[in-house]
Design an enzyme around this catalytic site. Structure first.
Site, PDB file in Angstrom:
ATOM      1  N   GLU A   1      46.242  73.940  25.703  1.00  0.00           N
ATOM      2  CA  GLU A   1      46.575  73.731  27.110  1.00  0.00           C
ATOM      3  C   GLU A   1      48.012  73.263  27.346  1.00  0.00           C
ATOM      4  OE1 GLU A   1      43.816  71.376  29.273  1.00  0.00           O
ATOM      5  OE2 GLU A   1      42.096  72.615  28.732  1.00  0.00           O
TER       6      GLU A   1
ATOM      7  N   GLU B   1      36.800  75.503  24.863  1.00  0.00           N
ATOM      8  CA  GLU B   1      36.285  74.199  25.296  1.00  0.00           C
ATOM      9  C   GLU B   1      35.494  74.410  26.576  1.00  0.00           C
ATOM     10  OE1 GLU B   1      39.071  70.980  26.041  1.00  0.00           O
ATOM     11  OE2 GLU B   1      40.106  71.389  24.162  1.00  0.00           O
TER      12      GLU B   1
HETATM   13  C1  BGC Z   1      41.563  68.843  26.766  1.00  0.00           C
HETATM   14  C2  BGC Z   1      40.700  67.832  26.066  1.00  0.00           C
HETATM   15  C3  BGC Z   1      40.114  66.862  27.105  1.00  0.00           C
HETATM   16  C4  BGC Z   1      39.291  67.658  28.078  1.00  0.00           C
HETATM   17  C5  BGC Z   1      38.601  66.829  29.136  1.00  0.00           C
HETATM   18  C6  BGC Z   1      40.939  69.403  28.008  1.00  0.00           C
HETATM   19  O1  BGC Z   1      41.911  69.710  28.895  1.00  0.00           O
HETATM   20  O2  BGC Z   1      41.896  69.867  25.879  1.00  0.00           O
HETATM   21  O3  BGC Z   1      41.470  67.158  25.125  1.00  0.00           O
HETATM   22  O4  BGC Z   1      39.380  65.851  26.527  1.00  0.00           O
HETATM   23  O5  BGC Z   1      40.153  68.546  28.735  1.00  0.00           O
HETATM   24  O6  BGC Z   1      39.530  66.173  29.919  1.00  0.00           O
END
Ligand code: BGC
Length: 450
Positions: A171, A361
């Protein structure tokens, strides 16, 4: 589609199911075995901007508990394990001497993943720049490309014999905007000049990283991870529509378009972009910012409704919070909208030259309660049901979508929210480090088994 009846089988045999985590959020052991400080160690100590004034010194102690955590990931049925490399554990000064103990830790971690049938997926950069490099300008410095080249080369040479899947950057929009423009994240810089250099260096390093990995490992499967959030104008009025378009440039287009060879995004109403072109002489760099990634990682945590706001410099947009609009949201106030996630997947796919997509993610924060050894996080289960249904819909419509990694295995250090924002499938008592599988973890196990 009935979101409660789908199961992992519907996604096909080759679909990757995994969990993702990052070094700065999980490892702890911040001064152990020769590790140098990262910008997050220093930011947490000095900025006063972390909830509860907490620090990522111990986190969930993954550095010492990785074997147990991998066993938990395996027990839940996952087969991919994404983690990042702490740059300052490998190169305590950012450049210079390699810390052998750092390399040894990741070697053990990779071997343990393989023993447990977990395919390791490495993120090269997940936001924890060595503090020594920040002192020299960090992401705003043109030396970043040299520094990043060295770090990436060391990683691929050390781990590339056993690791096939790589994510160059996590990101970039997140860490440049939050860290170098609005100052909510490390290193806490505010303003536009540094922000624009940071954008440019991150865009170049993303593609450089791909090239470096490719040149050192013929079997590497190389991706990079972008955040994405659909931006919806508050009202169908020109001012709001323009505000949404600008926020869209920052949140969705700024990095993927250069990576795909399209150069920086253009928007005639957004003079800020001209500043970026002027600043970085970007037209020279269009080819250097492009790399033929094997997959694009997408990560969607919320959709955003914005309205025109002339007080906000350049972007002239501000958020209309989900809580004020009475729409479903997580306990961080982030809008839950699986249809919008589906649209973002399609939109990224529609660029046309994305070969494959992995959701690198996905997850949600809720105020979990541990009672009598049980965390009944029904809202997180409902969240995953809806979001996985969105993934399946896009996949069934022809998007070459090959994996979903839940964020995250255990509760961890959630950046500026400290330890109180829980995203894990496994609850962590940060006093005792006791792990308790949440009901969402059991739900996932069941989902993956069917
Ligand atoms: C990030 C993570 C973070 C998650 C929740 C993502 O943008 O890659 O590191 O914990 O968001 O905020």
């Amino acid at each position: 589609m009935n979101t409660t009846t789908i199961s992992a089988k519907d996604f096909g045999d080759n679909f990757k199911w995994g969990v993702a985590m990052s070094a700065a959020q999980n490892e702890g052991a911040y001064l152990e075995d020769g590790r140098g400080l990262s910008i997050w160690d220093v930011f947490a100590r000095k900025s006063g901007k972390i909830k509860g004034n907490t620090k990522p010194t111990e986190c969930c102690d993954f550095y010492h508990r990785y074997k147990d955590d991998l066993l938990l990931a395996k027990a839940l049925g996952f087969t991919t394990f994404r983690f990042s490399i702490s740059w300052s554990r490998i190169l305590p000064d950012g450049v210079g001497k390699v810390n052998k103990a750092g390399i040894a830790f990741y070697n053990k971690l990779i071997d343990e993943c393989l023993i447990n049938g977990l395919e390791p997926m490495i993120t090269i950069y997940h936001w924890d720049l060595p503090y020594e490099l920040e002192k020299k300008g960090g992401w705003t410095s043109h030396l970043m490309r040299k520094w990043f080249e060295r770090f990436t080369t060391i990683c691929v040479n050390a781990f590339g014999d056993r690791v096939q899947h790589w994510i160059v950057m996590n990101e970039p929009s997140g860490f440049t905007t939050l860290g170098y423009m609005v100052g909510q994240h490390a290193p806490g810089k505010i303003g536009f000049d540094g922000y624009m250099s940071a954008i440019h260096n991150a865009a170049l390093c993303t593609a450089d990283g791909g090239r470096i990995i490719r040149s050192h490992s013929s079997k590497a499967i190389i991706g990079t991870a972008f955040s994405c959030s659909e931006v919806i104008p508050y009202k169908e009025e020109l001012l709001h529509i323009k505000a949404a378009a600008k926020a869209d440039v920052i949140l969705n287009r700024m990095f993927i378009e250069p990576a795909l060879g399209l150069g920086y995004p253009e928007d005639p109403d957004f003079p800020f972009l001209e500043k970026l072109y002027f600043h970085s002489k970007a037209w020279k760099y269009t080819r250097q910012m492009q790399f033929d990634f094997d997959f694009i990682g997408i990560q969607n945590y919320f959709s955003l409704t914005v309205k025109h706001n002339s007080i906000i410099p350049y972007i002239n947009a501000s958020e209309v919070k989900a809580s004020t609009r009475n729409v479903p949201h997580t306990d961080l106030g982030w809008e839950i909208n699986a249809d919008s996630f589906y649209r973002m997947i399609k939109r990224f796919w529609d660029y046309g030259n994305v070969k494959s997509i992995i959701v690198t993610e996905g997850g949600a924060c809720f105020k979990d309660q541990l009672k009598n050894g049980v965390v009944n996080d029904e809202k997180r289960i409902a969240y995953y049901q809806q979001y996985l249904a969105a993934v399946l819909k896009a996949k069934n419509e022809g998007v070459n979508l090959n994996g979903y990694l839940a964020w995250t295995l255990t509760d961890n250090f959630e950046w500026a929210f400290g330890y109180n924002a829980r995203f894990g499938l496994i609850h962590v008592d940060f006093e005792t480090q006791l792990r308790t599988i949440k009901n969402s973890g059991y739900w996932f196990r069941n989902f993956l088994k069917k």
